[in-house]
Design a protein around this motif. Sequence first.
Motif: not given
Length: 245
Positions: A97-106
């Motif tokens: 995803s382009k949304n880096m807010d979810h990067f860690q838990w993804i």
Amino acid sequence: MSIKIDNKIVGYEVVRPDAEAPPAKSDDGGGQRQSAKIIRMTEQVARPEGMEALEGATYKIKTPLDDHAMYVTINDIILNPGTEHEQRRPFEIFINSKNMDHFQWIVALTRLMSAVFRKGGDVTFLAEELQAVFDPKGGYFKPGGKFMPSIIAEIGAVIENHLQKIGLMEKEELSEQQQLHLRQKRAEAEAAHFEATAHAPSGESPESNGDYPASATLCNKCNTKAVIIMDNCETCLSCGYSKCG
């Protein structure tokens, strides 16, 4: 033949003819401990040798909570190819995803799920567990009226859909009689909706909610906003659930 035991029994051991001789104990006085044998409950699923590419599918998740979509890719391997026990199983999963807010838990979630896939055994519990995750800020409705309690739950729904496609999970399908009954109920609901639209004042005509009437409520079984009152009974136009049986 009976044997009289005069001393107190402090232990016992069953001796079998085919048993291996016990290893000799160390006399160094250090009490050296033997290494325990590791017993695995299931076999580890490994990538086939010489196979650099795996077959898979990519699913798009677009929620009203985010401007950017998520793309879930699940790659599979084929066990026992060419035999009667041939089976397709998930091997790894990636979410982009382009949304880096979810990067860690993804990253954490995909690594854990890929490890579970490669561990072997029954992996269908992942879909059920993920779909039971609720967002404390509230869920959202997908196009068509289906309610999703969280983004994690929709990822679980994607995994369930994929497992159904490859044959690891069975999809609950309605019988022909149930489908015919739902089509009749849906036609009656659409006719009532058109009649209400015709008699409604200008600018106040009710709008349908996706594929179902605007007055439909949420179904507790399939989480779809498709429950209407027909014949004085609440009936779901999506899964056929009815409180009247």
